[in-house]
Design an enzyme around this catalytic site. Structure first.
Site, short mmCIF file in Angstrom:
data_model
loop_
_atom_site.label_atom_id
_atom_site.label_comp_id
_atom_site.label_asym_id
_atom_site.label_seq_id
_atom_site.Cartn_x
_atom_site.Cartn_y
_atom_site.Cartn_z
N HIS A 158 0.82 -1.21 0.00
CA HIS A 158 0.00 0.00 0.00
C HIS A 158 0.86 1.26 0.00
O HIS A 158 0.73 2.07 -0.91
CB HIS A 158 -1.08 0.06 1.07
CG HIS A 158 -1.80 1.36 0.91
ND1 HIS A 158 -2.74 1.56 -0.07
CD2 HIS A 158 -1.58 2.57 1.46
CE1 HIS A 158 -3.09 2.83 -0.09
NE2 HIS A 158 -2.42 3.46 0.83
N TYR A 208 1.94 5.49 -2.46
CA TYR A 208 2.27 6.89 -2.14
C TYR A 208 3.72 7.20 -2.50
O TYR A 208 4.07 8.35 -2.75
CB TYR A 208 1.96 7.20 -0.67
CG TYR A 208 0.50 6.97 -0.38
CD1 TYR A 208 -0.47 7.54 -1.20
CD2 TYR A 208 0.08 6.14 0.64
CE1 TYR A 208 -1.81 7.30 -1.00
CE2 TYR A 208 -1.26 5.90 0.85
CZ TYR A 208 -2.21 6.47 0.02
OH TYR A 208 -3.53 6.22 0.23
FE1 HAS Z 1 -5.56 2.36 -4.39
C1 HAS Z 1 -5.88 -1.05 -4.84
C2 HAS Z 1 -7.69 2.23 -1.73
C3 HAS Z 1 -5.00 5.72 -3.74
C4 HAS Z 1 -2.90 2.35 -6.58
N1 HAS Z 1 -4.60 0.93 -5.52
C5 HAS Z 1 -4.90 -0.40 -5.58
C6 HAS Z 1 -4.01 -1.06 -6.51
C7 HAS Z 1 -3.14 -0.10 -6.97
C8 HAS Z 1 -3.53 1.15 -6.34
C9 HAS Z 1 -1.99 -0.31 -7.93
O1 HAS Z 1 -8.85 0.08 0.11
C10 HAS Z 1 -4.08 -2.53 -6.92
C11 HAS Z 1 -3.10 -3.40 -6.24
C12 HAS Z 1 -3.23 -4.81 -6.75
O2 HAS Z 1 -2.61 -5.12 -7.80
O3 HAS Z 1 -3.99 -5.60 -6.16
N2 HAS Z 1 -6.26 3.71 -3.02
C13 HAS Z 1 -7.16 3.46 -2.05
C14 HAS Z 1 -7.47 4.70 -1.33
C15 HAS Z 1 -6.70 5.68 -1.91
C16 HAS Z 1 -5.95 5.06 -2.96
C17 HAS Z 1 -8.43 4.87 -0.20
N3 HAS Z 1 -4.23 3.76 -5.05
C18 HAS Z 1 -4.17 5.08 -4.65
C19 HAS Z 1 -3.09 5.75 -5.34
C20 HAS Z 1 -2.50 4.81 -6.14
C21 HAS Z 1 -3.23 3.57 -5.95
C22 HAS Z 1 -2.74 7.20 -5.12
C23 HAS Z 1 -1.34 4.92 -7.06
C24 HAS Z 1 -0.64 6.00 -7.27
N4 HAS Z 1 -6.60 0.88 -3.49
C25 HAS Z 1 -7.38 1.03 -2.38
C26 HAS Z 1 -7.85 -0.29 -1.93
C27 HAS Z 1 -7.32 -1.23 -2.82
C28 HAS Z 1 -6.55 -0.46 -3.78
C29 HAS Z 1 -8.71 -0.61 -0.79
C30 HAS Z 1 -7.49 -2.77 -2.78
C31 HAS Z 1 -8.62 -3.18 -3.62
C32 HAS Z 1 -8.73 -4.68 -3.75
O4 HAS Z 1 -9.74 -5.23 -3.30
O5 HAS Z 1 -7.81 -5.33 -4.30
C33 HAS Z 1 -6.64 7.14 -1.47
O6 HAS Z 1 -5.31 7.52 -1.20
C34 HAS Z 1 -7.24 8.06 -2.50
C35 HAS Z 1 -7.33 9.49 -2.00
C36 HAS Z 1 -7.61 10.44 -3.14
C37 HAS Z 1 -8.57 11.37 -3.15
C38 HAS Z 1 -8.73 12.25 -4.37
C39 HAS Z 1 -8.30 13.70 -4.12
C40 HAS Z 1 -8.40 14.49 -5.38
C41 HAS Z 1 -7.41 15.27 -5.89
C42 HAS Z 1 -7.64 15.93 -7.23
C43 HAS Z 1 -7.95 17.42 -7.09
C44 HAS Z 1 -8.21 18.01 -8.42
C45 HAS Z 1 -7.65 19.15 -8.88
C46 HAS Z 1 -7.94 19.46 -10.29
C47 HAS Z 1 -6.72 20.00 -8.11
C48 HAS Z 1 -9.49 11.55 -2.01
C49 HAS Z 1 -6.12 15.51 -5.20
C50 HAS Z 1 -8.29 20.87 -10.58
C51 HAS Z 1 -8.40 20.92 -12.06
C52 HAS Z 1 -8.88 21.95 -12.76
C53 HAS Z 1 -9.00 21.83 -14.23
C54 HAS Z 1 -9.32 23.18 -12.13
CU CU Z 2 -3.78 0.23 -0.86
#
Ligand code: HAS
Ligand code: CU
Ligand code: HEM
Length: 560
Positions: free
Chosen positions: A229, A233
């Site tokens: 996990h 990050y």
């Molecule tokens: Fe995930 C599975 C939960 C973030 C990558 N994740 C994966 C796997 C990968 C991965 C590779 O709880 C699969 C692994 C495998 O092969 O089995 N993940 C989360 C959660 C977050 C999260 C809660 N993951 C990531 C990030 C990754 C990543 C970052 C890669 C870089 N993930 C899971 C869970 C699994 C999982 C379970 C297991 C599932 C299973 O059953 O196998 C959090 O960190 C996410 C927080 C993000 C936010 C979004 C904030 C929004 C932002 C954008 C702002 C927009 C702007 C745009 C500024 C709350 C920052 C403005 C634009 C204009 C045009 C004005």
């Molecule tokens: Cu994870």
């Protein structure tokens, strides 16, 4: 003419760290190029189109390609990019040179480890996917090469801590500059996070050499996800670092708050690690209350991303208004969308919003039952690592390669097109994968296009499958354009004095760290590191203790 001679001279003589950064980054992009090559084949697979036979006799089967895809993209490219950015930026900010001998040792270790692991991967002797779950057993050269590759990052940790210590000695009592603060907390987080993988590697190496007869699959999975996990990050934070430090300036504005950015990195140091069970909700042998504790901690680690959403959006608004944008949303149109770097970040962050929301679904213990092991999961992480992280790196390459080499960016129009196409392709693909996973329970890691039974079973999802084919074609073109641009830029002979002298576009902050209580608090990095260790011991200690004292070793298997 005189100018040309001067700049053909030696660009790196006065800045050897530029050469180091260039080599690290280009090696990473070379890995990404090969790893990405398999992506469209996998997208076609989920479109019901089996193109793998075309790759024979070089690549034997779907799982060999998928292993190369996962390992080269998610492990190799990401780490090399981190070793570039999170060493080079603090060096530039502090005006200090990293220990160049060790910097090159880290490069050669990474390359050597990569080549060693590449041999069995390319010979189909290590098609165990990038998670290498036991009892799948790869050739020893894979585990040993991967271990050497990962250990090279420990030298990067040292390089940054050493520069930080030198700076602090010369500047007692001053607040650490932001890029350096980010790099220090980042590398400390990685040190704590990587320990699981290091212990797992010791078992796997011993096992693959035949020194021990078996390993315990549950223990191996637990050690893997202990690192697995926080490793996401480790991939993400270089992108965040660049978003805080360079994006506002490139967009024409300022960072709204420096202390908030510090808080974000501190929270990642605290909460990145003790959450790994959210990948193991379906594993027997871990009591549900431990899984629940990790669920709650996972929700905590979303907080710094939510703060980032606020800070980056606000900084972009400042930029858009400075560019003349008016009204509630007029600032969005006033952002420099034609700058390929800014474009890459904007599109990447847009994709990160649904990707993050999907992450919360995954993390929600019981909802996870519906999505686990389905293609919803690759849908989730291609928005995160496949879109934001990769696009941040691609976008940064557009200014960083000129900055490091003095060679101007070629084919700017192609650079812009590559980013729009990458975003569009990923958007279509991840949309389809989410849908197919959630509603039709189509499994991930399944060569469905090679199985008539599977194709019959999933025929209701034909429309979504067609979208995968479309996305595969778009992404193939996007990747081709991008790699053309960066390799043509780096390999040309033309150098321009202005490019060599250009500085890293560090952003100024509106709310500064001087006099901020928050910044003072975050400055006690070792204290917070201690708290992070305590949290990890509490969240993992009892479970790991139990697993180590009740091991059920099993022999290796080869299923491919
Ligand atoms: Fe995930 C599975 C939960 C973030 C990558 N994740 C994966 C796997 C990968 C991965 C590779 O709880 C699969 C692994 C495998 O092969 O089995 N993940 C989360 C959660 C977050 C999260 C809660 N993951 C990531 C990030 C990754 C990543 C970052 C890669 C870089 N993930 C899971 C869970 C699994 C999982 C379970 C297991 C599932 C299973 O059953 O196998 C959090 O960190 C996410 C927080 C993000 C936010 C979004 C904030 C929004 C932002 C954008 C702002 C927009 C702007 C745009 C500024 C709350 C920052 C403005 C634009 C204009 C045009 C004005
Ligand atoms: Cu994870
Ligand atoms: C898996 C497509 C780029 C990381 C997959 C899968 C597809 C896919 C369809 C699911 C395969 C399966 O579960 O059987 C693509 C396409 C890409 C691309 C079309 C662009 C051309 C990337 C990038 C990264 C990445 C840039 C990371 C930097 C991964 C990982 C897996 C994966 C870690 C999981 C491998 C596994 O389950 O063992 N990709 N991908 N992909 N992709 Fe990508």
């Amino acid at each position: 003419m005189a100018v040309k001679t001067l700049f053909n001279y030696d660009v790196y003589a006065s800045a050897p760290e530029k050469k180091y950064a260039l080599y690290m980054m280009m090696l990473g992009f070379a890995a990404l190029a090969l790893g990405t090559f398999f992506g469209p084949f996998q997208a076609m697979n989920y479109g019901g189109l089996d193109l793998y036979p075309l790759l024979k006799p070089v690549f034997q089967n779907y799982y060999q390609g998928l292993t190369l895809h996962g390992v080269l993209n998610a492990i190799v490219f990401t780490q090399l990019f981190a070793q570039t950015i999170m060493v080079y930026l603090p060096a530039r900010e502090l005006g200090l040179r990293p220990n160049m001998t060790l910097a090159w040792v880290s490069f050669w270790m990474a390359l050597g480890g990569l080549l060693l692991a590449a041999v069995p991967l390319l010979l189909n002797e290590a098609s165990v996917l990038y998670t290498f779950y036991a009892p799948l057993q790869a050739h020893w050269a894979f585990y040993l090469g991967a271990a050497i590759f990962v250990l090279s990052s420990y030298l990067s940790i040292y390089l940054v801590l050493d520069m930080w210590a030198r700076w602090r000695k010369a500047n007692p009592g001053k607040i650490t500059p932001l890029a350096t603060f980010m790099a220090v907390t980042f590398w400390l987080m990685w040190f704590l996070a990587s320990l699981g993988l290091v212990v797992e590697a010791l078992f796997l190496i011993a096992w693959s050499f035949g020194w021990i007869a078996g390993v315990d699959p549950l223990l191996m999975r637990t050690l893997f996800w202990y690192t697995g996990h926080p490793i996401v990050y480790f991939w993400l934070l270089p992108a965040y670092t660049l978003a805080y430090l360079t994006l506002p300036r490139l967009a024409g504005g300022k960072l709204v708050s420096d202390p908030l950015a510090r808080l974000v990195f501190l929270l990642f140091l605290l909460f990145s690690v003790p959450v790994g069970f959210h990948h193991q909700f379906a594993d027997p042998g871990i009591a549900p209350y431990w899984k629940m504790i990790h669920t709650v901690l996972t929700m905590m680690v979303a907080v710094p991303s939510l703060i980032t959403a606020f800070t980056i959006a606000a900084s972009l608004e400042v930029a858009g208004r400075a560019n003349g944008g008016k009204g509630l949303l007029g600032w969005i149109g006033a952002l420099p969308w034609n700058n390929p770097t800014v474009l890459a970040f904007l599109l990447g962050f847009l994709a990160f919003i649904p990707g993050g929301a999907g992450g919360m679904v995954n993390a929600s213990f019981n909802l996870n039952q519906n999505v686990h092991n389905t293609v919803w999961i690759p849908g989730h992480f291609h928005l995160q690592v496949g879109t934001l992280v990769t696009m941040a790196a691609m976008g940064t390459a557009f200014w960083l390669i000129p900055h490091l080499t003095g060679k101007p960016l070629v084919a700017r129009g192609m650079a812009v097109a590559s980013q729009w196409l990458w975003f569009l392709g990923m958007f279509i693909m991840t949309f389809a994968l989410h849908w197919m996973g959630f509603l039709y329970a189509i499994p991930r890691r399944a060569h469905i296009s090679g199985s008539p039974i599977a194709m019959e079973a999933y025929k209701e999802s034909a429309a979504w499958m067609a979208l995968n084919i479309v996305s595969g074609v778009i992404l193939f073109i996007a990747a081709f354009l991008f790699f053309y641009v960066i390799f043509a830029t780096a390999l040309q002979n033309r150098r321009e004095p202005g490019q060599v002298l250009a500085e890293v576009p560090f952003t100024e902050a509106i709310s500064k760290p001087q006099g901020s209580r928050l910044a003072q608090l975050t400055e006690r990095v070792w204290f917070w590191f201690g708290i992070a260790v305590v949290l990890v011991v509490l969240a993992y200690g009892p479970v790991l203790f139990q697993m180590f004292s009740n091991m059920n070793p099993v022999p290796g298997q080869r299923l491919w």
